[in-house]
Each structure stands twice: as C-alpha cells, then as structure tokens.
Design a protein around this motif. Sequence first.
Motif, PDB file in Angstrom:
ATOM      1  N   PHE A 112       1.167   0.204  17.493  1.00 53.83           N
ATOM      2  CA  PHE A 112       1.202   0.853  16.183  1.00 53.83           C
ATOM      3  C   PHE A 112       1.639  -0.134  15.105  1.00 53.83           C
ATOM      4  CE2 PHE A 112       3.540   3.194  12.905  1.00 53.83           C
ATOM      5  CZ  PHE A 112       2.672   4.229  12.585  1.00 53.83           C
ATOM      6  N   ALA A 113       2.676  -0.915  15.386  1.00 50.54           N
ATOM      7  CA  ALA A 113       3.157  -1.903  14.418  1.00 50.54           C
ATOM      8  C   ALA A 113       2.072  -2.917  14.095  1.00 50.54           C
ATOM      9  CB  ALA A 113       4.403  -2.602  14.956  1.00 50.54           C
ATOM     10  N   LEU A 114       1.372  -3.403  15.127  1.00 50.63           N
ATOM     11  CA  LEU A 114       0.335  -4.398  14.909  1.00 50.63           C
ATOM     12  C   LEU A 114      -0.850  -3.815  14.139  1.00 50.63           C
ATOM     13  CD1 LEU A 114      -0.780  -7.221  15.354  1.00 50.63           C
ATOM     14  CD2 LEU A 114      -1.639  -6.464  17.586  1.00 50.63           C
ATOM     15  N   ALA A 115      -1.324  -2.636  14.551  1.00 46.39           N
ATOM     16  CA  ALA A 115      -2.525  -2.048  13.932  1.00 46.39           C
ATOM     17  C   ALA A 115      -2.277  -1.660  12.481  1.00 46.39           C
ATOM     18  CB  ALA A 115      -2.979  -0.834  14.739  1.00 46.39           C
ATOM     19  N   THR A 116      -1.156  -1.009  12.205  1.00 49.45           N
ATOM     20  CA  THR A 116      -0.906  -0.557  10.836  1.00 49.45           C
ATOM     21  C   THR A 116      -0.600  -1.722   9.905  1.00 49.45           C
ATOM     22  OG1 THR A 116       1.411  -0.082  11.441  1.00 49.45           O
ATOM     23  CG2 THR A 116      -0.149   1.757  11.501  1.00 49.45           C
ATOM     24  N   THR A 117       0.111  -2.745  10.401  1.00 46.09           N
ATOM     25  CA  THR A 117       0.371  -3.919   9.565  1.00 46.09           C
ATOM     26  C   THR A 117      -0.924  -4.654   9.242  1.00 46.09           C
ATOM     27  OG1 THR A 117       2.573  -4.184  10.545  1.00 46.09           O
ATOM     28  CG2 THR A 117       1.665  -6.082   9.388  1.00 46.09           C
ATOM     29  N   THR A 118      -1.785  -4.796  10.247  1.00 42.89           N
ATOM     30  CA  THR A 118      -3.069  -5.482  10.034  1.00 42.89           C
ATOM     31  C   THR A 118      -3.936  -4.701   9.057  1.00 42.89           C
ATOM     32  OG1 THR A 118      -2.973  -6.316  12.312  1.00 42.89           O
ATOM     33  CG2 THR A 118      -5.073  -6.486  11.168  1.00 42.89           C
ATOM     34  N   ALA A 119      -4.052  -3.399   9.259  1.00 46.24           N
ATOM     35  CA  ALA A 119      -4.891  -2.572   8.376  1.00 46.24           C
ATOM     36  C   ALA A 119      -4.368  -2.616   6.942  1.00 46.24           C
ATOM     37  CB  ALA A 119      -4.932  -1.134   8.887  1.00 46.24           C
ATOM     38  N   ALA A 120      -3.054  -2.490   6.761  1.00 42.24           N
ATOM     39  CA  ALA A 120      -2.482  -2.502   5.415  1.00 42.24           C
ATOM     40  C   ALA A 120      -2.677  -3.860   4.742  1.00 42.24           C
ATOM     41  CB  ALA A 120      -1.000  -2.144   5.468  1.00 42.24           C
ATOM     42  N   SER A 121      -2.543  -4.933   5.499  1.00 41.29           N
ATOM     43  CA  SER A 121      -2.718  -6.274   4.927  1.00 41.29           C
ATOM     44  C   SER A 121      -4.162  -6.497   4.493  1.00 41.29           C
ATOM     45  CB  SER A 121      -2.309  -7.338   5.953  1.00 41.29           C
ATOM     46  OG  SER A 121      -0.950  -7.185   6.315  1.00 41.29           O
ATOM     47  N   ILE A 122      -5.121  -6.064   5.315  1.00 39.71           N
ATOM     48  CA  ILE A 122      -6.528  -6.188   4.940  1.00 39.71           C
ATOM     49  C   ILE A 122      -6.810  -5.345   3.698  1.00 39.71           C
ATOM     50  CG2 ILE A 122      -8.902  -5.712   5.656  1.00 39.71           C
ATOM     51  CD1 ILE A 122      -8.035  -6.318   8.528  1.00 39.71           C
ATOM     52  N   ALA A 123      -6.251  -4.125   3.670  1.00 35.97           N
ATOM     53  CA  ALA A 123      -6.467  -3.246   2.523  1.00 35.97           C
ATOM     54  C   ALA A 123      -5.994  -3.904   1.234  1.00 35.97           C
ATOM     55  CB  ALA A 123      -5.748  -1.917   2.731  1.00 35.97           C
ATOM     56  N   VAL A 124      -4.816  -4.524   1.270  1.00 35.68           N
ATOM     57  CA  VAL A 124      -4.283  -5.194   0.077  1.00 35.68           C
ATOM     58  C   VAL A 124      -5.234  -6.291  -0.393  1.00 35.68           C
ATOM     59  CG1 VAL A 124      -2.457  -6.757  -0.707  1.00 35.68           C
ATOM     60  CG2 VAL A 124      -1.860  -4.658   0.504  1.00 35.68           C
ATOM     61  N   LEU A 125      -5.813  -7.026   0.559  1.00 31.00           N
ATOM     62  CA  LEU A 125      -6.657  -8.165   0.201  1.00 31.00           C
ATOM     63  C   LEU A 125      -8.054  -7.761  -0.252  1.00 31.00           C
ATOM     64  CD1 LEU A 125      -5.564 -10.595   3.055  1.00 31.00           C
ATOM     65  CD2 LEU A 125      -4.933 -10.708   0.644  1.00 31.00           C
ATOM     66  N   VAL A 126      -8.517  -6.561   0.084  1.00 28.52           N
ATOM     67  CA  VAL A 126      -9.841  -6.127  -0.387  1.00 28.52           C
ATOM     68  C   VAL A 126      -9.737  -5.288  -1.663  1.00 28.52           C
ATOM     69  CG1 VAL A 126     -10.825  -6.188   1.931  1.00 28.52           C
ATOM     70  CG2 VAL A 126      -9.898  -4.023   1.057  1.00 28.52           C
ATOM     71  N   ILE A 127      -8.525  -4.927  -2.072  1.00 25.21           N
ATOM     72  CA  ILE A 127      -8.337  -4.218  -3.340  1.00 25.21           C
ATOM     73  C   ILE A 127      -8.450  -5.220  -4.484  1.00 25.21           C
ATOM     74  CG2 ILE A 127      -6.684  -2.942  -4.766  1.00 25.21           C
ATOM     75  CD1 ILE A 127      -5.444  -1.881  -2.159  1.00 25.21           C
ATOM     76  N   PRO A 128      -9.230  -4.925  -5.531  1.00 24.68           N
ATOM     77  CA  PRO A 128      -9.256  -5.820  -6.697  1.00 24.68           C
ATOM     78  C   PRO A 128      -7.856  -5.976  -7.287  1.00 24.68           C
ATOM     79  CG  PRO A 128     -11.013  -4.185  -6.830  1.00 24.68           C
ATOM     80  CD  PRO A 128     -10.144  -3.775  -5.677  1.00 24.68           C
ATOM     81  N   PRO A 129      -7.426  -7.200  -7.603  1.00 21.60           N
ATOM     82  CA  PRO A 129      -6.066  -7.396  -8.128  1.00 21.60           C
ATOM     83  C   PRO A 129      -5.736  -6.516  -9.322  1.00 21.60           C
ATOM     84  CG  PRO A 129      -7.053  -9.499  -7.577  1.00 21.60           C
ATOM     85  CD  PRO A 129      -8.137  -8.471  -7.418  1.00 21.60           C
ATOM     86  N   SER A 130      -6.721  -6.242 -10.177  1.00 20.68           N
ATOM     87  CA  SER A 130      -6.471  -5.431 -11.367  1.00 20.68           C
ATOM     88  C   SER A 130      -6.233  -3.960 -11.031  1.00 20.68           C
ATOM     89  CB  SER A 130      -7.651  -5.538 -12.336  1.00 20.68           C
ATOM     90  OG  SER A 130      -8.844  -5.050 -11.731  1.00 20.68           O
ATOM     91  N   ARG A 131      -6.551  -3.554  -9.793  1.00 23.17           N
ATOM     92  CA  ARG A 131      -6.375  -2.156  -9.382  1.00 23.17           C
ATOM     93  C   ARG A 131      -5.455  -2.053  -8.174  1.00 23.17           C
ATOM     94  NH1 ARG A 131     -12.049   0.966  -9.378  1.00 23.17           N
ATOM     95  NH2 ARG A 131     -10.599   2.715  -9.559  1.00 23.17           N
ATOM     96  N   ARG A 132      -4.586  -3.052  -7.979  1.00 22.78           N
ATOM     97  CA  ARG A 132      -3.780  -3.103  -6.769  1.00 22.78           C
ATOM     98  C   ARG A 132      -2.805  -1.927  -6.673  1.00 22.78           C
ATOM     99  NH1 ARG A 132      -2.582  -8.815  -4.913  1.00 22.78           N
ATOM    100  NH2 ARG A 132      -4.703  -8.454  -4.168  1.00 22.78           N
ATOM    101  N   GLY A 133      -2.142  -1.587  -7.774  1.00 21.83           N
ATOM    102  CA  GLY A 133      -1.219  -0.451  -7.737  1.00 21.83           C
ATOM    103  C   GLY A 133      -1.940   0.836  -7.399  1.00 21.83           C
ATOM    104  N   GLU A 134      -3.091   1.039  -8.017  1.00 21.86           N
ATOM    105  CA  GLU A 134      -3.893   2.236  -7.753  1.00 21.86           C
ATOM    106  C   GLU A 134      -4.371   2.251  -6.305  1.00 21.86           C
ATOM    107  OE1 GLU A 134      -8.000   4.368  -9.462  1.00 21.86           O
ATOM    108  OE2 GLU A 134      -7.405   2.340 -10.110  1.00 21.86           O
ATOM    109  N   GLY A 135      -4.855   1.091  -5.835  1.00 25.60           N
ATOM    110  CA  GLY A 135      -5.379   1.024  -4.476  1.00 25.60           C
ATOM    111  C   GLY A 135      -4.317   1.249  -3.420  1.00 25.60           C
ATOM    112  N   ILE A 136      -3.152   0.619  -3.574  1.00 27.53           N
ATOM    113  CA  ILE A 136      -2.066   0.821  -2.609  1.00 27.53           C
ATOM    114  C   ILE A 136      -1.603   2.267  -2.644  1.00 27.53           C
ATOM    115  CG2 ILE A 136       0.347   0.242  -2.130  1.00 27.53           C
ATOM    116  CD1 ILE A 136      -0.296  -2.639  -2.840  1.00 27.53           C
ATOM    117  N   GLY A 137      -1.612   2.860  -3.833  1.00 25.65           N
ATOM    118  CA  GLY A 137      -1.245   4.273  -3.938  1.00 25.65           C
ATOM    119  C   GLY A 137      -2.180   5.157  -3.142  1.00 25.65           C
TER     120      GLY A 137
END
Length: 391
Positions: A112-137
């Motif tokens: 669980f730690a590995l899968a969720t950390t990996t998924a969240a890290s990829i999500a952060v990197l595919v979110i456009p920087p200008s919409r990062r707060g919105e995307g993480i939300g």
Amino acid sequence: MTKKALWTKPFLLTGGVNFFQLFTQYILITTLPLCIIDEFHGSELEAGLAMTFFQIGTSVFRPVAGYLVDEKQKRRLLLGSLVLFFLVMAAFNAADCVEALYGLRLVHGIVFALATTTAASIAVLVIPPSRRGEGIGYFSVTTNMAMVVGPLAGLLLYQTLRISGLFLALAVLAALILAAASAISLPPKAVQPSPSASKTPFFEHFIEKRSLLASFLGGLVFFAYGGILTFIPLYAASLHMAESTGLFFAVFAVVIVASRPVVGNVLDRVGPSHVVYPGFALFIIGFILFGFVSTKLWFLLSAAILGLGFGALSPVFQTLAVQSVPASRAGAATATYFWFLDIFVGLAAMTLGLVAQWFGYSLLYGVLCPAVVLVTAALYYVEYTRRCFHS
C-alpha cells in the motif's frame, strides 16, 4: 490564455489506483475484525491487531517507497506494486488462521505504501504546474470517496458473500486494476528516475527535509481528522444516532467534492493563505458544533462544516510539501507527507480514545480537536504568513 488539460488519462489512472487501493483498505478495516471474531473466534484485541500490523508495514516502508520512486522507473514500480497487491489479495483466500491474516496485513501495508506513493508522485508530475493546487485537490478526493464507499461496500459484501466471497471479490478487483494500469501509457517525464538522485545524501533519500514543515502541519490536521475517522461510530452510538454514521460520511464527502473546484482555483490563483485560514475557521467551528450536537440535523450540519474545513486544508499542505522541492524530489516529498499522515492518524487512534474514555466525547471534539487545529493555524501563521511579511 487556455488552461492546460488536467483530466488526462495518466491523471485519471493514478487517481483510480489511489481510489481502489484505499477502497480495499477501508473494506478490510471494516470486515477483518468481523472475520477474526466470527470466523476465527478471536477477541477484540486480536481483531484490532489486524489494523496495527497494516500500520506497521505502511509506516516503516513509506520513506523507502519515496526513495524508490525517485530512484527507479515509476511505471515499473506502479505495475510491480499492483502485481504484489493482486498476490496479497489472492493470498487472503488461502488464509486459515489469525496469524496468516496478520502476516498478510503487514505485507499489504508495505505494498500500500509503495503503490499509493508511486501513484501520487506520478499524479503530481502529470498535473500542469499552473493547476497543481487544483489537481492535488481533485486527487485527494479519491481518498475521501474511498473513505465513504469502502466501509459501506465492505459490510454489504460481507453480509451477502461472507468472508470467502469478499476475499475473492477483492482479488478480482485487484486483477482489474492491474489490467487497467497496464493498458495506459505514461509520459516519460513523469516516470523516469531523477538523474541527480544518486547525489542526494543518504538520509535525504528517505526523508525530504524541505517538505517537513508542510508535512508536519498536514499531520496535525489529520490528527484531528483521525478523531472523527476512528471514533465516530462509537460517538454516534452514544448519541443514539448509529444509523446516521454512513450518512455523516456521505455528507462529509459530498461537501468536499462540491467545494474542491473553488478550493483548487483559489489556491492556484491567489495562494494558500486565502484557503487555509477559512479552512481553519470552518474546521474549528465544525468540531465545536460536532462536540455538542443533540439532534440529527445538527449532526449532519456539523458533517458539512467539517467537510468544508477539512476539504480546504487537506490539499493545501500536500501542495506546499510538493512545491517545496524540485520535480526530481517529488517522490521523497510525497512519501514524507504521507508518512506524517500515517503516523499522526495512528497517534490519534492511540491517544484520543483515552481522552474520550476519561473525559467524554464532548471534550474530545468540542475542546481538544479545536485546540489542535488552533495550534496548527498558529504554526502556519508563524512559519508561512509572518515569514512572508518579513521577507
């Protein structure tokens, strides 16, 4: 200027992986204690240990997961963790004693730690920087929805299929998640390891010191939230509103989802303080109301106010943690943030129960939790707002 796309296939994939990992976790939180007591004739203490072993696996491995995410190819890590997740879910079908369940929960926590950390890290990197707060939300909404749907689905499956059918259903779900993840390609910039990772000092491979402050403040918010997550069934029962527990979480989650576009937009346009301070105020008001409710209407109203407050606060500190580092350290920053959440939610389960037992739920929710939120607000002011004024 046209906004860059947020709802891409990679973003939806990582959100789906996060949702279903947490979905299965909340199903097992609800049903494994019943399984241990009903099927294996264990005690309440033995039932509670199923959660303890999971938390040990998650908390111990989370920093290692951050290191692996920065050092290794993230797509392979994601698919590898999902293969392990499938194997763990399949192995639950063969468990024939309580000790086997404990061992599987320990391994489940690591995966669980590995899968969720990996998924969240990829999500952060595919979110456009200008919409990062919105995307993480929006990404964090998957956690809120799993929190609501998981326990209800778990109880329904357990009552309908019993434990053997439940474990089989989880194994099938894990196989479907793996198949879906395998079918979607991810952009190279989001999955390649950091070229500078090998130059990072040893300790910082596991803990990102630049994200410690935001992670600690986020942990304090989740400590207060842990009081709701862990003890609301008992609190609702003491109010003779046990049948409304599911509705409470539904209102809580719906308000978070409904408010997320506004929260994300304000966060990206004008900065975190315009979100954080209203969030602190609403969270405090919600707790005070929650601690002294006497009717179902006020019970559900407090759920809405708490949802607004928590929904404003929870994505901000993750965004601050990630934005405190370059993209090459997104994995370590994400792992550090989640590590603090794991620890503080665990501390809430350990300590707030004693407060409720000794002093009652009114003091727990009406006084202690608001005090924790107030301290968090003060620390945020000192470390972020006042520093900005003097810089």
